[in-house]
Write a protein that holds these residues in place. Sequence first.
Motif, PDB file in Angstrom:
ATOM      1  N   MET A 159     -65.557  -2.680 -48.246  1.00  0.00           N
ATOM      2  CA  MET A 159     -64.565  -1.747 -48.785  1.00  0.00           C
ATOM      3  C   MET A 159     -65.053  -1.129 -50.106  1.00  0.00           C
ATOM      4  N   LEU A 160     -65.492  -2.019 -51.011  1.00  0.00           N
ATOM      5  CA  LEU A 160     -65.956  -1.522 -52.299  1.00  0.00           C
ATOM      6  C   LEU A 160     -67.169  -0.633 -52.104  1.00  0.00           C
ATOM      7  N   ASN A 161     -68.073  -1.119 -51.291  1.00  0.00           N
ATOM      8  CA  ASN A 161     -69.297  -0.378 -51.040  1.00  0.00           C
ATOM      9  C   ASN A 161     -68.986   0.983 -50.407  1.00  0.00           C
ATOM     10  N   THR A 162     -67.971   1.001 -49.583  1.00  0.00           N
ATOM     11  CA  THR A 162     -67.627   2.232 -48.887  1.00  0.00           C
ATOM     12  C   THR A 162     -67.075   3.269 -49.855  1.00  0.00           C
ATOM     13  N   MET A 163     -66.233   2.822 -50.800  1.00  0.00           N
ATOM     14  CA  MET A 163     -65.716   3.780 -51.775  1.00  0.00           C
ATOM     15  C   MET A 163     -66.846   4.325 -52.647  1.00  0.00           C
ATOM     16  N   LEU A 164     -67.842   3.475 -52.881  1.00  0.00           N
ATOM     17  CA  LEU A 164     -69.013   3.946 -53.630  1.00  0.00           C
ATOM     18  C   LEU A 164     -69.704   5.069 -52.861  1.00  0.00           C
ATOM     19  N   GLN A 165     -69.788   4.892 -51.549  1.00  0.00           N
ATOM     20  CA  GLN A 165     -70.394   5.936 -50.721  1.00  0.00           C
ATOM     21  C   GLN A 165     -69.564   7.216 -50.772  1.00  0.00           C
ATOM     22  N   ALA A 166     -68.248   7.051 -50.817  1.00  0.00           N
ATOM     23  CA  ALA A 166     -67.387   8.233 -50.895  1.00  0.00           C
ATOM     24  C   ALA A 166     -67.658   8.997 -52.187  1.00  0.00           C
ATOM     25  N   ALA A 167     -67.849   8.256 -53.273  1.00  0.00           N
ATOM     26  CA  ALA A 167     -68.141   8.903 -54.545  1.00  0.00           C
ATOM     27  C   ALA A 167     -69.455   9.663 -54.467  1.00  0.00           C
ATOM     28  N   THR A 168     -70.449   9.047 -53.838  1.00  0.00           N
ATOM     29  CA  THR A 168     -71.730   9.731 -53.687  1.00  0.00           C
ATOM     30  C   THR A 168     -71.576  10.987 -52.838  1.00  0.00           C
ATOM     31  N   GLY A 169     -70.710  10.897 -51.829  1.00  0.00           N
ATOM     32  CA  GLY A 169     -70.475  12.085 -51.005  1.00  0.00           C
ATOM     33  C   GLY A 169     -69.908  13.231 -51.810  1.00  0.00           C
ATOM     34  N   MET A 170     -68.960  12.931 -52.710  1.00  0.00           N
ATOM     35  CA  MET A 170     -68.397  13.983 -53.552  1.00  0.00           C
ATOM     36  C   MET A 170     -69.477  14.581 -54.454  1.00  0.00           C
ATOM     37  N   ALA A 171     -70.350  13.729 -54.999  1.00  0.00           N
ATOM     38  CA  ALA A 171     -71.401  14.229 -55.889  1.00  0.00           C
ATOM     39  C   ALA A 171     -72.337  15.163 -55.129  1.00  0.00           C
ATOM     40  N   GLN A 172     -72.685  14.790 -53.907  1.00  0.00           N
ATOM     41  CA  GLN A 172     -73.580  15.646 -53.125  1.00  0.00           C
ATOM     42  C   GLN A 172     -72.896  16.943 -52.739  1.00  0.00           C
ATOM     43  N   PHE A 173     -71.612  16.842 -52.407  1.00  0.00           N
ATOM     44  CA  PHE A 173     -70.817  18.041 -52.119  1.00  0.00           C
ATOM     45  C   PHE A 173     -70.898  19.023 -53.294  1.00  0.00           C
ATOM     46  N   GLY A 174     -70.588  18.508 -54.496  1.00  0.00           N
ATOM     47  CA  GLY A 174     -70.592  19.381 -55.668  1.00  0.00           C
ATOM     48  C   GLY A 174     -71.976  19.892 -56.008  1.00  0.00           C
ATOM     49  N   GLY A 175     -72.990  19.051 -55.821  1.00  0.00           N
ATOM     50  CA  GLY A 175     -74.350  19.476 -56.151  1.00  0.00           C
ATOM     51  C   GLY A 175     -74.792  20.654 -55.298  1.00  0.00           C
ATOM     52  N   ALA A 176     -74.518  20.571 -53.999  1.00  0.00           N
ATOM     53  CA  ALA A 176     -74.939  21.659 -53.114  1.00  0.00           C
ATOM     54  C   ALA A 176     -74.158  22.930 -53.405  1.00  0.00           C
ATOM     55  N   VAL A 177     -72.837  22.789 -53.637  1.00  0.00           N
ATOM     56  CA  VAL A 177     -72.034  23.976 -53.939  1.00  0.00           C
ATOM     57  C   VAL A 177     -72.464  24.593 -55.270  1.00  0.00           C
ATOM     58  N   GLY A 178     -72.734  23.740 -56.264  1.00  0.00           N
ATOM     59  CA  GLY A 178     -73.165  24.252 -57.562  1.00  0.00           C
ATOM     60  C   GLY A 178     -74.482  24.990 -57.479  1.00  0.00           C
ATOM     61  N   ALA A 179     -75.428  24.451 -56.705  1.00  0.00           N
ATOM     62  CA  ALA A 179     -76.707  25.142 -56.548  1.00  0.00           C
ATOM     63  C   ALA A 179     -76.503  26.496 -55.874  1.00  0.00           C
ATOM     64  N   GLY A 180     -75.569  26.539 -54.897  1.00  0.00           N
ATOM     65  CA  GLY A 180     -75.288  27.817 -54.246  1.00  0.00           C
ATOM     66  C   GLY A 180     -74.674  28.822 -55.203  1.00  0.00           C
ATOM     67  N   LEU A 181     -73.751  28.367 -56.063  1.00  0.00           N
ATOM     68  CA  LEU A 181     -73.138  29.261 -57.039  1.00  0.00           C
ATOM     69  C   LEU A 181     -74.195  29.821 -57.994  1.00  0.00           C
ATOM     70  N   ALA A 182     -75.123  28.954 -58.420  1.00  0.00           N
ATOM     71  CA  ALA A 182     -76.184  29.428 -59.320  1.00  0.00           C
ATOM     72  C   ALA A 182     -77.028  30.491 -58.638  1.00  0.00           C
ATOM     73  N   ALA A 183     -77.282  30.302 -57.342  1.00  0.00           N
ATOM     74  CA  ALA A 183     -78.079  31.303 -56.613  1.00  0.00           C
ATOM     75  C   ALA A 183     -77.325  32.625 -56.497  1.00  0.00           C
ATOM     76  N   ILE A 184     -75.975  32.564 -56.387  1.00  0.00           N
ATOM     77  CA  ILE A 184     -75.203  33.814 -56.393  1.00  0.00           C
ATOM     78  C   ILE A 184     -75.424  34.562 -57.699  1.00  0.00           C
ATOM     79  N   GLY A 185     -75.345  33.814 -58.818  1.00  0.00           N
ATOM     80  CA  GLY A 185     -75.539  34.465 -60.118  1.00  0.00           C
ATOM     81  C   GLY A 185     -76.898  35.112 -60.225  1.00  0.00           C
TER      82      GLY A 185
END
Lengths: 82, 82, 82
Positions: free
Chosen positions: B1-27
């Motif tokens: 359970m604990l380990n799984t929530m850690l994975q969820a946090a990593t998923g959010m970080a990867q989500f934001g990282g990819a979206v942020g890189a895309g936004l920078a490319a728009i600029g």
Amino acid sequence: MLNTMLQAATGMAQFGGAVGAGLAAIGAGIGIGLIGKGAVESIARQPEASGDIRANMILTAALIEGVALFAVIAGLLAVLSK
Amino acid sequence: MLNTMLQAATGMAQFGGAVGAGLAAIGAGIGIGLIGKGAVESIARQPEASGDIRANMILTAALIEGVALFAVIAGLLAVLSK
Amino acid sequence: MLNTMLQAATGMAQFGGAVGAGLAAIGAGIGIGLIGKGAVESIARQPEASGDIRANMILTAALIEGVALFAVIAGLLAVLSK
């Protein structure tokens, strides 16, 4: 459990950091892009004023660059937080 | 359970990282696009000023490129975080 | 249950990776589109400057392409994460 929620918070921080850095790059891109477009068009219209145009172009572009780099650093710090 | 929530946090970080890189490319895309458009149109209007125009074009494009690459690196760090 | 939450986290990362890659393609599309539009219009106005215009067009388009490809790679890494 507490530790895991802390990790989830870190994930959110990294999420926001990367998105924020991307938003800052959008601002810098559009802003400096407008300046560069105006500058090259102005040099074409008045080539003898190119030195003056370049000085003002660099000045305003540097102002945008300063704020944007500051914001990107803030995003980077959020990404690197743990 | 604990380990799984850690994975969820990593998923959010990867989500934001990819979206942020895309936004920078728009600029970067819009900004350097504006500069490139202005530069080629200016060379057509004043071909003898092409050296001066190209110098200013590269200068402002490099300023945008710097911020955007910085933001893409921030996004990449968030994607690769674990 | 645990395994399912892990899958959900991976799903978020892949979701963000695909959206980020799409955003990067928006940026590259608009930017290189502006440059290409300006270039063909400029060549139409001043056909004898076409060599000079093409050189500048390729230079700025390559700058956009570099950042956008980098961002698409970041999105791809997020999609391929597990």
